[in-house]
Design a protein around this motif. Structure first.
Motif, short mmCIF file in Angstrom:
data_model
loop_
_atom_site.label_atom_id
_atom_site.label_comp_id
_atom_site.label_asym_id
_atom_site.label_seq_id
_atom_site.Cartn_x
_atom_site.Cartn_y
_atom_site.Cartn_z
N PRO A 19 0.83 -1.21 0.00
CA PRO A 19 0.00 0.00 0.00
C PRO A 19 0.86 1.26 0.00
N SER A 20 0.47 2.25 -0.82
CA SER A 20 1.14 3.56 -0.92
C SER A 20 2.49 3.50 -1.61
N ALA A 21 2.79 2.40 -2.32
CA ALA A 21 4.06 2.32 -3.04
C ALA A 21 4.09 3.35 -4.16
N ALA A 22 5.10 4.20 -4.17
CA ALA A 22 5.23 5.23 -5.19
C ALA A 22 6.62 5.84 -5.10
N THR A 23 7.08 6.39 -6.20
CA THR A 23 8.35 7.11 -6.19
C THR A 23 8.28 8.26 -5.19
N GLY A 24 9.34 8.41 -4.41
CA GLY A 24 9.40 9.46 -3.39
C GLY A 24 8.99 9.00 -2.02
N GLU A 25 8.40 7.80 -1.91
CA GLU A 25 8.00 7.26 -0.61
C GLU A 25 9.21 6.62 0.09
N ILE A 26 9.15 6.61 1.42
CA ILE A 26 10.21 6.01 2.23
C ILE A 26 9.71 4.68 2.79
N LEU A 27 10.53 3.64 2.64
CA LEU A 27 10.19 2.29 3.08
C LEU A 27 10.86 1.99 4.41
N TYR A 28 10.06 1.51 5.38
CA TYR A 28 10.56 1.15 6.71
C TYR A 28 10.50 -0.37 6.88
N TYR A 29 11.41 -0.88 7.72
CA TYR A 29 11.55 -2.33 7.86
C TYR A 29 11.56 -2.77 9.33
N ARG A 30 11.22 -4.04 9.50
CA ARG A 30 11.49 -4.78 10.74
C ARG A 30 11.45 -6.26 10.39
N SER A 31 11.90 -7.10 11.32
CA SER A 31 11.85 -8.55 11.10
C SER A 31 11.16 -9.23 12.28
N LEU A 32 10.52 -10.35 12.00
CA LEU A 32 9.97 -11.23 13.03
C LEU A 32 10.92 -12.41 13.18
N LEU A 33 11.40 -12.65 14.40
CA LEU A 33 12.32 -13.75 14.67
C LEU A 33 11.61 -14.79 15.52
N THR A 34 11.60 -16.04 15.06
CA THR A 34 10.97 -17.13 15.79
C THR A 34 11.99 -18.22 16.03
N ASP A 35 12.24 -18.55 17.31
CA ASP A 35 13.24 -19.58 17.59
C ASP A 35 12.63 -20.97 17.48
N ILE A 36 13.45 -22.00 17.69
CA ILE A 36 13.01 -23.37 17.49
C ILE A 36 11.92 -23.77 18.46
N ALA A 37 11.82 -23.07 19.61
CA ALA A 37 10.79 -23.37 20.61
C ALA A 37 9.48 -22.64 20.32
N GLY A 38 9.49 -21.74 19.33
CA GLY A 38 8.28 -21.00 19.00
C GLY A 38 8.17 -19.64 19.63
N ASN A 39 9.20 -19.21 20.39
CA ASN A 39 9.20 -17.86 20.95
C ASN A 39 9.41 -16.86 19.82
N GLU A 40 8.60 -15.81 19.79
CA GLU A 40 8.66 -14.85 18.68
C GLU A 40 8.95 -13.44 19.17
N THR A 41 9.85 -12.77 18.47
CA THR A 41 10.18 -11.37 18.73
C THR A 41 9.82 -10.53 17.51
N SER A 42 8.99 -9.51 17.73
CA SER A 42 8.72 -8.53 16.68
C SER A 42 9.68 -7.36 16.90
N GLN A 43 10.59 -7.18 15.99
CA GLN A 43 11.57 -6.11 16.14
C GLN A 43 10.90 -4.74 16.15
N GLY A 44 11.59 -3.79 16.76
CA GLY A 44 11.21 -2.41 16.62
C GLY A 44 11.51 -1.95 15.19
N VAL A 45 10.98 -0.81 14.82
CA VAL A 45 11.20 -0.29 13.47
C VAL A 45 12.68 0.02 13.29
N SER A 46 13.26 -0.49 12.21
CA SER A 46 14.69 -0.28 11.94
C SER A 46 14.96 1.17 11.56
N SER A 47 16.14 1.63 11.94
CA SER A 47 16.59 2.97 11.52
C SER A 47 17.06 2.97 10.06
N VAL A 48 17.23 1.77 9.49
CA VAL A 48 17.63 1.65 8.09
C VAL A 48 16.38 1.77 7.22
#
Length: 204
Positions: A143-172
């Motif tokens: 949604p809102s993809a267009a030239t001039g827009e800024i894209l923000y990222y994060r990752s979801l990490l799930t370990d082998i036991a099923g514990n999940e971390t939702s990262q904070g918004v990346s500065s990159v």
């Protein structure tokens, strides 16, 4: 006859030997209605206690792949964007875990999964990061993809036991710019010059 007995997290956490990283083995005692009982041996199945969430170490790099590479930008020549999610060198529970990259544009609140989740290998942990290559055609569907827009990222990490971390918004972040100049006009400070002249070239 098979009898199934269910246990929930509270049952396990109330065990006197409960502790992080403890291994729980299970056995059963079978008693008939006459009072005769048989104590079963220790089951080959076991449970390892792991309630520690993966560390949020952020995203170290997002960079275009193919042709002209400009850090911080996605241009018309980039077929993929390569996202490097940082992993803890000390967390072996991420081995065979998963990392899912998410993104959103500045004007959009919810994050969206982009690309497929990556299985974490021992090599990824040794490297301290896992790389996810995102086809830029997927980014254009956000949604809102267009030239001039800024894209923000994060990752979801799930370990082998099923514990999940939702990262904070990346500065990159990534600026989208896939529009080339219509034309370029070249002008020169002098039209003729010898070896001792300085020529200034201006492109507009």
């Amino acid at each position: 006859t098979t009898v199934t007995i269910s246990m929930d997290a509270t049952d396990i956490e109330n065990h006197s030997s409960w502790a992080e990283d403890a291994v729980i083995t299970i056995s059963a005692t079978v008693t008939d209605r006459a009072g005769n009982f048989t104590e079963g041996g220790v089951s080959t199945a076991s449970l390892t206690i792991d309630e520690i969430l993966p560390a949020d170490l952020g995203i170290s790099q997002v960079i275009g792949v193919d042709s002209i590479i400009v850090p911080g930008y996605m241009n018309s020549t980039n077929q993929f964007m390569s996202v490097s999610t940082t992993l803890s060198l000390a967390d072996n529970t991420m081995l065979n875990g998963k990392v899912q990259v998410q993104a959103r544009f500045e004007s959009v609140v919810p994050f969206t999964n982009i690309g497929v989740s990556q299985n974490v290998s021992s090599g990824d942990i040794a490297d301290g990061y896992i790389r996810t290559d995102i086809d830029t055609s997927i980014i254009w569907t956000l949604p809102s993809a267009a030239t001039g827009e800024i894209l923000y990222y994060r990752s979801l990490l799930t370990d082998i036991a099923g514990n999940e971390t939702s990262q904070g918004v990346s500065s990159v972040t990534t600026m989208i710019d896939n529009v080339p100049h219509d034309n370029a006009v070249m002008t020169y400070s002098v039209l003729t010059a010898n070896q001792n002249d300085t020529v200034t070239v201006t492109a507009t």
